[in-house]
Design a protein around this motif. Structure first.
Motif, PDB file in Angstrom:
ATOM      1  N   ARG A  22      27.685  33.482  38.006  1.00 33.92           N
ATOM      2  CA  ARG A  22      28.808  32.609  38.341  1.00 33.92           C
ATOM      3  C   ARG A  22      29.915  32.846  37.324  1.00 33.92           C
ATOM      4  O   ARG A  22      29.636  32.958  36.126  1.00 33.92           O
ATOM      5  CB  ARG A  22      28.278  31.176  38.263  1.00 33.92           C
ATOM      6  N   PRO A  23      31.185  32.942  37.764  1.00 35.29           N
ATOM      7  CA  PRO A  23      32.258  33.233  36.808  1.00 35.29           C
ATOM      8  C   PRO A  23      32.510  32.071  35.846  1.00 35.29           C
ATOM      9  O   PRO A  23      32.275  30.910  36.186  1.00 35.29           O
ATOM     10  CB  PRO A  23      33.475  33.469  37.703  1.00 35.29           C
ATOM     11  N   VAL A  24      32.973  32.435  34.661  1.00 36.63           N
ATOM     12  CA  VAL A  24      33.318  31.436  33.636  1.00 36.63           C
ATOM     13  C   VAL A  24      34.744  31.737  33.136  1.00 36.63           C
ATOM     14  O   VAL A  24      35.311  32.785  33.439  1.00 36.63           O
ATOM     15  CB  VAL A  24      32.342  31.505  32.435  1.00 36.63           C
ATOM     16  N   ILE A  25      35.300  30.805  32.392  1.00 38.57           N
ATOM     17  CA  ILE A  25      36.614  31.012  31.778  1.00 38.57           C
ATOM     18  C   ILE A  25      36.500  32.175  30.779  1.00 38.57           C
ATOM     19  O   ILE A  25      35.636  32.151  29.907  1.00 38.57           O
ATOM     20  CB  ILE A  25      37.072  29.731  31.043  1.00 38.57           C
ATOM     21  N   ASP A  30      42.946  31.176  32.308  1.00 38.42           N
ATOM     22  CA  ASP A  30      42.109  31.197  33.519  1.00 38.42           C
ATOM     23  C   ASP A  30      41.824  29.802  34.057  1.00 38.42           C
ATOM     24  O   ASP A  30      41.840  28.812  33.310  1.00 38.42           O
ATOM     25  CB  ASP A  30      40.718  31.799  33.198  1.00 38.42           C
ATOM     26  N   ALA A  31      41.515  29.756  35.348  1.00 35.08           N
ATOM     27  CA  ALA A  31      40.835  28.595  35.933  1.00 35.08           C
ATOM     28  C   ALA A  31      39.627  29.126  36.695  1.00 35.08           C
ATOM     29  O   ALA A  31      39.622  30.289  37.126  1.00 35.08           O
ATOM     30  CB  ALA A  31      41.763  27.841  36.876  1.00 35.08           C
ATOM     31  N   VAL A  32      38.606  28.292  36.832  1.00 32.45           N
ATOM     32  CA  VAL A  32      37.501  28.626  37.733  1.00 32.45           C
ATOM     33  C   VAL A  32      37.522  27.588  38.843  1.00 32.45           C
ATOM     34  O   VAL A  32      37.608  26.376  38.570  1.00 32.45           O
ATOM     35  CB  VAL A  32      36.142  28.639  37.005  1.00 32.45           C
ATOM     36  N   ILE A  33      37.507  28.069  40.072  1.00 32.60           N
ATOM     37  CA  ILE A  33      37.508  27.139  41.205  1.00 32.60           C
ATOM     38  C   ILE A  33      36.205  27.225  41.978  1.00 32.60           C
ATOM     39  O   ILE A  33      35.562  28.278  42.057  1.00 32.60           O
ATOM     40  CB  ILE A  33      38.714  27.368  42.156  1.00 32.60           C
ATOM     41  N   ARG A  34      35.841  26.083  42.529  1.00 31.30           N
ATOM     42  CA  ARG A  34      34.696  26.006  43.450  1.00 31.30           C
ATOM     43  C   ARG A  34      35.292  26.220  44.832  1.00 31.30           C
ATOM     44  O   ARG A  34      36.239  25.539  45.233  1.00 31.30           O
ATOM     45  CB  ARG A  34      34.063  24.616  43.335  1.00 31.30           C
ATOM     46  N   GLU A  71      37.179  24.069  36.273  1.00 29.54           N
ATOM     47  CA  GLU A  71      37.348  24.209  34.824  1.00 29.54           C
ATOM     48  C   GLU A  71      38.649  24.979  34.569  1.00 29.54           C
ATOM     49  O   GLU A  71      39.023  25.853  35.351  1.00 29.54           O
ATOM     50  CB  GLU A  71      36.163  25.021  34.260  1.00 29.54           C
ATOM     51  N   VAL A  72      39.349  24.645  33.473  1.00 32.70           N
ATOM     52  CA  VAL A  72      40.556  25.408  33.135  1.00 32.70           C
ATOM     53  C   VAL A  72      40.506  25.842  31.677  1.00 32.70           C
ATOM     54  O   VAL A  72      39.876  25.186  30.841  1.00 32.70           O
ATOM     55  CB  VAL A  72      41.870  24.602  33.378  1.00 32.70           C
ATOM     56  N   VAL A  81      41.737  20.050  36.423  1.00 35.60           N
ATOM     57  CA  VAL A  81      40.401  19.959  37.010  1.00 35.60           C
ATOM     58  C   VAL A  81      40.458  18.925  38.139  1.00 35.60           C
ATOM     59  O   VAL A  81      41.038  17.854  37.966  1.00 35.60           O
ATOM     60  CB  VAL A  81      39.356  19.565  35.942  1.00 35.60           C
ATOM     61  N   GLY A  82      39.905  19.300  39.272  1.00 33.37           N
ATOM     62  CA  GLY A  82      39.906  18.394  40.416  1.00 33.37           C
ATOM     63  C   GLY A  82      41.023  18.640  41.413  1.00 33.37           C
ATOM     64  O   GLY A  82      40.996  18.123  42.530  1.00 33.37           O
ATOM     65  N   ASP A  83      42.009  19.452  41.010  1.00 29.57           N
ATOM     66  CA  ASP A  83      43.093  19.786  41.951  1.00 29.57           C
ATOM     67  C   ASP A  83      42.556  20.603  43.120  1.00 29.57           C
ATOM     68  O   ASP A  83      41.720  21.506  42.929  1.00 29.57           O
ATOM     69  CB  ASP A  83      44.180  20.639  41.258  1.00 29.57           C
TER      70      ASP A  83
END
Lengths: 343, 343
Positions: A22-25, A30-34, A71-72, A81-83
């Motif tokens: 799974r990608p990380v910052i 960076d941002a990681v999106i679901r 995560e940002v 986060v949450g956007d």
């Protein structure tokens, strides 16, 4: 190590879903999106059909995405986060000279997204690349936003460069998802006459729903003759080219009036243009990777107001586990475009 | 039968002045003008150099002209006998859809002028094609108007399509009379930086006089590298291409930033553009026969106000009897452009 499901192409016709890291910052920007929604692109079919040569190793796929920010990085200021966010297939800082000139697809510090057919995605230059929607999308809005990520933006760019606008006659060459999005864009931009060149009944129907006023089934010289007949011998004010072959490009140029505008977004495969012929065609020619990012705020606004439904290009939806079936259906032209549910 | 002197090309390198029949009104929309000034065009050198094949019969020459109206047909309403007039090398009714869209060089009822290196000229579609100056030109104004008839208008068109304007960086490829006129046009249109690509001292000097802020002597890849260096790696906002060869066209495209504008007016000789390369250059490309007519009122206004002196491209003047010497001097690059006194 946290894992997720992701799409890999092992070779022509061989698409698999596997567990990957799974990608990380990695960078502070960076941002990681679901992932909430992704899809299969017409351009994914080029390697699928073996038209891009050998695969030295399995290739991660996908560049269209709608997600929620998980995560940002420490330098990300605007995206939270949450956007609920949409981005394009290009990374853009939105601060360089080229981004500011209106071509974020050619950001001086950018790059491309290529791993979006998965459950999570790392997005570099998050503040520039991503645009936050005003709130959680409804199911219908989610579908529309998925189209906005690439195919709508690409068709819109072509229509924009074709100078679609009030009173204009626009021809659209190509009835794939991008061409159909070009029809929708021309309609939204106010064109008074939109001629879709299409010979498939299902695509003709969607073209009409998107705003086409005329359908021309003929291609090549016969197609051009028909356009000339429909425009009183003048030619179209603007033409959207959404295929990328020699025939489609020459057809687009020939349908355009002198001084008119051809916006081409079909990625060129073997196209050669004769300078003399182009000179005496005297049309404005512009194309390339679409600067989708610059249109996203307007797209989100129109989608949340219900003013357009670009998601109608998705005539089939599959779960990520079944994405191979999605590729197959698009390759066989059973579906115009296939949306993918990542969960 | 009334006669006049006129220029005929019998074959490559063989230009003669002979007595021919003087033109008369043939159509009610014609005018006949008495020539006050004409000139030799860079495009006249193509057949002169044997690059346009065999001559089945001697060819009348010339398409640039300033004159005084001698006679008009019964349907001519706006142009009057005694008017001092300028026209372009293209005939234009200024009422068809293409003229109204701003491309009178592609008038639906138009054609080309080809017999202007003579003492009289019949001009079809006189009301559309000709523009009357506010009065008898001074000697200097006559020279400037002669440039306006083609070379200024062609360079201006390229600069206009290159979106030359306030704050813009414009590159000009080609230091012939059209390229130099493109420099002048960019300056008049407000460009803040104008980079002329030239390796001839006399032409560099005129480029600077016309407004060039920088001179680049390198060509090809080295020239492009120099432009990139001068523009901080971004490329030019707009490029004027005024040569028409494969090298000049590729150089023009490569000097332009993504999303920038290339206006090309060098008549293509063997140029081939690769669609993929063009796609990823992502520049606006527009060129063709220049719609000089639409700019003529503005040119005449600026010339009569003394705001510009496009006639400086004429570095040699000959009498019509000696026009062969004018061709020779241009062919040998001894003169940038040669003006011809018809009387």
């Amino acid at each position: 190590m946290a894992t997720m499901k992701a799409t890999l192409m092992y070779g022509p016709g061989d698409v698999r879903v596997e567990e990957v890291e799974r990608p990380v910052i990695e960078q502070p920007t960076d941002a990681v999106i679901r992932m909430l929604s992704t899809c299969v692109c017409g351009s994914d079919l080029w390697p699928y059909r073996g038209l891009e040569g050998e695969f030295p190793e399995p290739r991660r796929m996908g560049h269209e995405y709608v997600g929620v920010v998980e995560e940002v990085g420490s330098d990300v200021k605007d995206i939270k986060v949450g956007d609920y966010v949409v981005g394009s297939f290009c990374l853009s800082d939105m601060t360089c000279d080229i981004c500011k000139a209106g071509y974020p697809s050619r950001c001086m510090h950018g790059g491309f997204v290529g791993t979006a057919q998965a459950q999570y995605l790392r997005v570099p230059l998050a503040d520039g690349t991503l645009v936050a929607a005003p709130g959680k999308p409804t199911d219908e809005q989610l579908v529309d936003l998925t189209a906005a990520s690439d195919v709508l933006g690409t068709g819109w760019f072509a229509a924009d460069e074709a100078q679609a606008g009030l009173g204009k006659t626009i021809v659209v060459v190509g009835d794939g998802a991008v061409g159909l999005s070009g029809v929708l864009a021309a309609q939204q931009l106010g064109a008074s006459r939109i001629i879709a060149m299409s010979r498939h009944a299902d695509r003709q129907a969607l073209a009409k729903e998107f705003g086409a006023t005329d359908i021309v089934e003929e291609r090549g010289d016969e197609g051009v003759a028909k356009i000339m007949e429909l425009t009183g011998g003048v030619g179209a004010d603007g033409v959207v080219e959404a295929v990328g072959t020699q025939q489609s490009m020459m057809q687009a140029i020939a349908c355009c009036r002198p001084g008119g505008y051809v916006g081409y977004v079909g990625v060129s495969h073997g196209v050669q243009l004769d300078g003399g012929q182009l000179f005496f065609s005297e049309v404005h020619l512009m194309g390339g990777p679409a600067p989708v990012r610059k249109y996203l705020p307007e797209f989100i606004d129109k989608i949340y107001k219900g003013e357009m439904h670009p998601g109608k290009v998705f005539t089939k939806t599959v779960n990520l586990d079944d994405i191979a079936e999605g590729y197959r259906a698009m390759d066989q032209r059973e579906a115009i475009k296939v949306r993918v549910r990542p969960w």
